[in-house]
Design a protein around this motif. Structure first.
Motif, PDB file in Angstrom:
ATOM      1  N   ILE A  82      74.010   9.233  36.793  1.00 61.41           N
ATOM      2  CA  ILE A  82      74.961  10.020  35.785  1.00 61.41           C
ATOM      3  C   ILE A  82      74.092  10.274  34.559  1.00 61.41           C
ATOM      4  O   ILE A  82      73.892   9.601  33.772  1.00 61.41           O
ATOM      5  CB  ILE A  82      76.227   9.090  35.467  1.00 61.41           C
ATOM      6  CG1 ILE A  82      76.774   8.717  36.746  1.00 61.41           C
ATOM      7  CG2 ILE A  82      77.001   9.720  34.421  1.00 61.41           C
ATOM      8  CD1 ILE A  82      77.800   7.745  36.648  1.00 61.41           C
ATOM      9  N   THR A 125      81.259  13.456  34.810  1.00 59.96           N
ATOM     10  CA  THR A 125      81.073  13.099  36.124  1.00 59.96           C
ATOM     11  C   THR A 125      82.463  12.470  36.663  1.00 59.96           C
ATOM     12  O   THR A 125      82.924  11.469  36.170  1.00 59.96           O
ATOM     13  CB  THR A 125      80.067  11.992  36.445  1.00 59.96           C
ATOM     14  OG1 THR A 125      78.578  12.750  36.147  1.00 59.96           O
ATOM     15  CG2 THR A 125      79.953  11.902  37.885  1.00 59.96           C
ATOM     16  N   THR A 140      79.344  11.126  27.070  1.00 63.77           N
ATOM     17  CA  THR A 140      78.940  11.089  28.783  1.00 63.77           C
ATOM     18  C   THR A 140      80.437  10.609  29.380  1.00 63.77           C
ATOM     19  O   THR A 140      80.923   9.310  28.961  1.00 63.77           O
ATOM     20  CB  THR A 140      77.931  10.231  29.182  1.00 63.77           C
ATOM     21  OG1 THR A 140      76.630  10.583  28.425  1.00 63.77           O
ATOM     22  CG2 THR A 140      77.651   9.882  30.808  1.00 63.77           C
ATOM     23  N   ILE A 155      83.076   9.645  32.616  1.00 59.08           N
ATOM     24  CA  ILE A 155      83.139   9.384  33.981  1.00 59.08           C
ATOM     25  C   ILE A 155      84.460   9.273  34.374  1.00 59.08           C
ATOM     26  O   ILE A 155      85.261   8.315  33.852  1.00 59.08           O
ATOM     27  CB  ILE A 155      82.253   8.090  34.239  1.00 59.08           C
ATOM     28  CG1 ILE A 155      80.744   8.309  33.747  1.00 59.08           C
ATOM     29  CG2 ILE A 155      82.479   7.784  35.691  1.00 59.08           C
ATOM     30  CD1 ILE A 155      79.877   7.015  33.541  1.00 59.08           C
ATOM     31  N   GLU A 171      76.474  13.614  46.396  1.00 63.59           N
ATOM     32  CA  GLU A 171      76.629  13.622  45.237  1.00 63.59           C
ATOM     33  C   GLU A 171      76.104  15.387  44.765  1.00 63.59           C
ATOM     34  O   GLU A 171      75.087  15.693  45.202  1.00 63.59           O
ATOM     35  CB  GLU A 171      75.389  12.817  44.354  1.00 63.59           C
ATOM     36  CG  GLU A 171      75.158  12.731  42.914  1.00 63.59           C
ATOM     37  CD  GLU A 171      74.108  11.433  42.698  1.00 63.59           C
ATOM     38  OE1 GLU A 171      74.161  11.189  41.467  1.00 63.59           O
ATOM     39  OE2 GLU A 171      73.790  11.075  43.210  1.00 63.59           O
TER      40      GLU A 171
END
Length: 291
Positions: A30, A36, A198, A200, A227
């Protein structure tokens, strides 16, 4: 802050008669600053994986690398606390975690517990209330006097008060109506951009994964099986179907139009807006053909 998982495995109730494997040989990356989405059918290991991302669980096998911190089965508590200072998790129904007598105290609780001076924690609470679109007067109210949507925003503020560089979202729109879902998802996308997070997202919504993510990780039976970018992942429909997943509604509609018209769109329509653009181009091309 980059996150990587190297051959991560996890066993619940290890070495007991109730031992159950939840993760097996998960390897994934990641990148720092990415958004993500982690998708997969129920029981695929998404939630267990999520709990490894801020040290709530330690891997039974393999390595979880969060920035400069490496977590293995042998990692001790001090390192885990350092990780939790950088990675914030918003769980399903985060408003159920509210407990203080005022909104201000609830938002301040976490930072103070991690050693932030009281005045700085108070300043963060006031800043976050504005950032999340709540009126200033909620600070002295009981969180339990607020509407459901406001309570959820207060709970989110309590996570952001740590100033995490990584924000993990576990089905954050659970229980909300369509309007509330959109508002919360747009809020997280805004925070992702403005705070350089970041992010997720663990979700069952193929539409949310397509609209907001720049990367998607697919889980199936406890391991990472795909992925890539949303365009790459949702172009592999047969493979997704084998993992009991579908594509976004806009892509399904695109395929129906292509089949009926005999024309292929120039790109995959991950959102309704893209679908409308591609459909307009296809109609224009058809109109240009000589009769």
């Amino acid at each position: 802050m980059d996150i990587s998982l190297q051959q991560v495995g996890y066993l619940y109730a290890k070495d007991s008669p109730f031992e159950k494997r939840a993760l097996q040989d998960v390897t994934a990356t990641i990148p720092s600053g990415s958004y993500t989405s982690i998708i997969g059918h129920t029981g695929s290991g998404k939630s267990t994986l999520l709990l490894h991302l801020n040290g709530l669980l330690k891997p039974s096998e393999g390595i979880v690398q969060i920035g400069d911190t490496m977590i293995t089965a042998q990692t001790k508590g001090k390192k885990m606390k350092e990780v939790r200072n950088h990675v914030g998790i918003v769980f399903q129904f985060p408003e159920h975690q509210l407990f203080e007598e005022t909104v201000e105290k609830d938002i301040m609780f976490g930072p103070i517990n991690f050693g932030v001076p009281k005045e700085e924690a108070r300043a963060r609470a006031h800043e976050l209330v504005k950032l999340l679109g709540l009126p200033d007067d909620v600070l002295q109210k009981s969180p339990f006097e607020l509407s459901g949507g406001q309570m959820r925003r207060v709970a989110i503020a309590g996570v952001l008060a740590f100033k995490p560089s990584v924000l993990v979202l576990d089905e954050p729109t659970a229980g909300l109506d369509p309007k509330g879902r959109k508002e919360i998802m747009e809020l997280f996308h805004h925070l992702h951009k403005t705070e350089s997070l970041t992010t997720i997202l663990v979700t069952h919504s193929m539409e949310d994964a397509a609209r907001y993510s720049d990367r998607i990780l697919v889980m199936h039976e406890g391991t990472a099986v795909m992925e890539g970018t949303p365009e790459e992942i949702y172009s592999l429909e047969d493979q997704l179907h084998s993992f009991r997943l579908s594509v976004p509604r806009s892509v399904r509609f695109q395929r129906q139009i292509e089949k009926m018209s005999g024309q292929r769109f120039d790109r995959i329509a991950l959102t309704e807006d893209t679908l409308a653009q591609e459909l307009a181009k296809a109609i224009a091309r058809k109109g240009e053909r000589p009769c």
